[in-house]
Scaffold this motif. Structure first.
Motif, PDB file in Angstrom:
ATOM      1  N   ASN A   1       0.823  -1.209   0.000  1.00  0.00           N
ATOM      2  CA  ASN A   1       0.000   0.000   0.000  1.00  0.00           C
ATOM      3  C   ASN A   1       0.856   1.257   0.000  1.00  0.00           C
ATOM      4  O   ASN A   1       0.574   2.204  -0.737  1.00  0.00           O
ATOM      5  CB  ASN A   1      -0.958   0.001   1.193  1.00  0.00           C
ATOM      6  N   ALA A   2       1.901   1.294   0.812  1.00  0.00           N
ATOM      7  CA  ALA A   2       2.760   2.486   0.885  1.00  0.00           C
ATOM      8  C   ALA A   2       3.451   2.769  -0.438  1.00  0.00           C
ATOM      9  O   ALA A   2       3.678   3.930  -0.795  1.00  0.00           O
ATOM     10  CB  ALA A   2       3.804   2.312   1.988  1.00  0.00           C
ATOM     11  N   MET A   3       3.779   1.711  -1.180  1.00  0.00           N
ATOM     12  CA  MET A   3       4.467   1.898  -2.462  1.00  0.00           C
ATOM     13  C   MET A   3       3.501   1.922  -3.643  1.00  0.00           C
ATOM     14  O   MET A   3       3.926   2.098  -4.778  1.00  0.00           O
ATOM     15  CB  MET A   3       5.521   0.804  -2.657  1.00  0.00           C
ATOM     16  N   GLY A   4       2.210   1.735  -3.383  1.00  0.00           N
ATOM     17  CA  GLY A   4       1.218   1.779  -4.453  1.00  0.00           C
ATOM     18  C   GLY A   4       1.388   0.672  -5.478  1.00  0.00           C
ATOM     19  O   GLY A   4       1.217   0.889  -6.672  1.00  0.00           O
ATOM     20  N   ILE A   5       1.667  -0.524  -5.016  1.00  0.00           N
ATOM     21  CA  ILE A   5       1.927  -1.645  -5.919  1.00  0.00           C
ATOM     22  C   ILE A   5       0.615  -2.359  -6.241  1.00  0.00           C
ATOM     23  O   ILE A   5      -0.130  -2.748  -5.339  1.00  0.00           O
ATOM     24  CB  ILE A   5       2.953  -2.612  -5.309  1.00  0.00           C
ATOM     25  N   SER A   6       0.357  -2.543  -7.514  1.00  0.00           N
ATOM     26  CA  SER A   6      -0.890  -3.171  -7.958  1.00  0.00           C
ATOM     27  C   SER A   6      -0.849  -4.683  -7.744  1.00  0.00           C
ATOM     28  O   SER A   6       0.224  -5.291  -7.623  1.00  0.00           O
ATOM     29  CB  SER A   6      -1.123  -2.886  -9.447  1.00  0.00           C
ATOM     30  N   GLU A   7      -2.037  -5.282  -7.743  1.00  0.00           N
ATOM     31  CA  GLU A   7      -2.128  -6.735  -7.605  1.00  0.00           C
ATOM     32  C   GLU A   7      -1.483  -7.441  -8.788  1.00  0.00           C
ATOM     33  O   GLU A   7      -0.901  -8.523  -8.628  1.00  0.00           O
ATOM     34  CB  GLU A   7      -3.589  -7.156  -7.447  1.00  0.00           C
ATOM     35  N   ILE A   8      -1.557  -6.834  -9.971  1.00  0.00           N
ATOM     36  CA  ILE A   8      -0.927  -7.430 -11.162  1.00  0.00           C
ATOM     37  C   ILE A   8       0.590  -7.459 -10.994  1.00  0.00           C
ATOM     38  O   ILE A   8       1.239  -8.467 -11.276  1.00  0.00           O
ATOM     39  CB  ILE A   8      -1.331  -6.668 -12.441  1.00  0.00           C
ATOM     40  N   THR A   9       1.151  -6.355 -10.504  1.00  0.00           N
ATOM     41  CA  THR A   9       2.592  -6.311 -10.270  1.00  0.00           C
ATOM     42  C   THR A   9       2.996  -7.340  -9.219  1.00  0.00           C
ATOM     43  O   THR A   9       4.020  -8.013  -9.357  1.00  0.00           O
ATOM     44  CB  THR A   9       3.043  -4.898  -9.843  1.00  0.00           C
ATOM     45  N   LEU A  10       2.181  -7.494  -8.173  1.00  0.00           N
ATOM     46  CA  LEU A  10       2.484  -8.474  -7.132  1.00  0.00           C
ATOM     47  C   LEU A  10       2.411  -9.903  -7.676  1.00  0.00           C
ATOM     48  O   LEU A  10       3.247 -10.745  -7.327  1.00  0.00           O
ATOM     49  CB  LEU A  10       1.536  -8.296  -5.943  1.00  0.00           C
ATOM     50  N   ALA A  11       1.448 -10.170  -8.549  1.00  0.00           N
ATOM     51  CA  ALA A  11       1.365 -11.494  -9.181  1.00  0.00           C
ATOM     52  C   ALA A  11       2.591 -11.731 -10.053  1.00  0.00           C
ATOM     53  O   ALA A  11       3.170 -12.834 -10.048  1.00  0.00           O
ATOM     54  CB  ALA A  11       0.082 -11.601 -10.003  1.00  0.00           C
ATOM     55  N   ASN A  12       3.006 -10.705 -10.778  1.00  0.00           N
ATOM     56  CA  ASN A  12       4.214 -10.821 -11.605  1.00  0.00           C
ATOM     57  C   ASN A  12       5.461 -11.020 -10.743  1.00  0.00           C
ATOM     58  O   ASN A  12       6.393 -11.724 -11.145  1.00  0.00           O
ATOM     59  CB  ASN A  12       4.373  -9.606 -12.515  1.00  0.00           C
TER      60      ASN A  12
END
Length: 195
Positions: A172-183
């Motif tokens: 959340n603090a870095m604004g990372i999307s769920e797609i980026t996390l899956a990648n």
């Protein structure tokens, strides 16, 4: 120290001499720790580039590689004690894992400080398991998040499949999307092919 754990050359000799670890049953734990550090390093460098922090991508790699160095230090110290003829120490695997979990951050921090490494690396080693984080310390947030991702997919000594990376304060603090996390998870799984 007289055993050479605190100087870089002595430490390197201890952790690269696999015989010093003694009981072969623990060799897998040392190996899993190393695999986790490399996976975290590859993942953090990738994430830094992916999130536009290209300027600190190399720093993210190095900080991640060093974040668990305290585990190696403690493992080497315990193995060295086990080799001394006047010391009768035969800790259980559970005890070893408990010591590693509870003390690696503190001793990793002290080791990196002794080596005069940059403060950022020392802080990451010390604080990568702290619950409350400075949301401005992007390097620490990145290492924490990738370390959790490694735990989620079972890289290293822990397997915590129930971790929801998108719900973490770090993501959340870095604004990372769920797609980026899956990648990121895919990148980490692929990194294991290199290990």
């Amino acid at each position: 120290s007289e055993d050479g754990f605190w100087d870089k050359r002595g430490f390197y000799q201890h952790v690269t001499d696999t015989r010093v670890f003694g009981v072969e049953a623990n060799a897998d734990k040392v190996g899993l720790g190393a695999v986790a550090a490399v996976g975290t390093a590859i993942g953090a460098q990738w994430l830094a580039k992916e999130q536009g922090f290209t300027a600190i991508a190399h720093e993210a790699f190095t900080a991640s590689l060093l974040h668990d160095v305290g585990k190696l230090l403690l493992f080497a110290v315990m193995a060295s004690l086990r080799k001394k003829p006047d010391v009768k120490v035969n800790p259980s695997n559970d005890f070893i894992l408990e010591v590693l979990d509870n003390f690696h951050s503190e001793y990793g921090y002290m080791l990196l400080k002794t080596w005069n490494l940059p403060e950022n690396y020392c802080v990451v080693a010390r604080d990568h398991h702290q619950e409350t984080q400075d949301t401005d310390h992007v390097l620490l947030l990145m290492v924490r998040l990738v370390n959790m991702a490694c735990h989620k997919i079972g890289i290293g000594l822990k397997h915590e499949p129930d971790v929801i990376l998108a719900a973490t304060p770090e993501a959340n603090a870095m604004g990372i999307s769920e797609i980026t996390l899956a990648n990121l998870e895919i990148k980490l799984e692929c990194s294991q092919l290199l290990a």
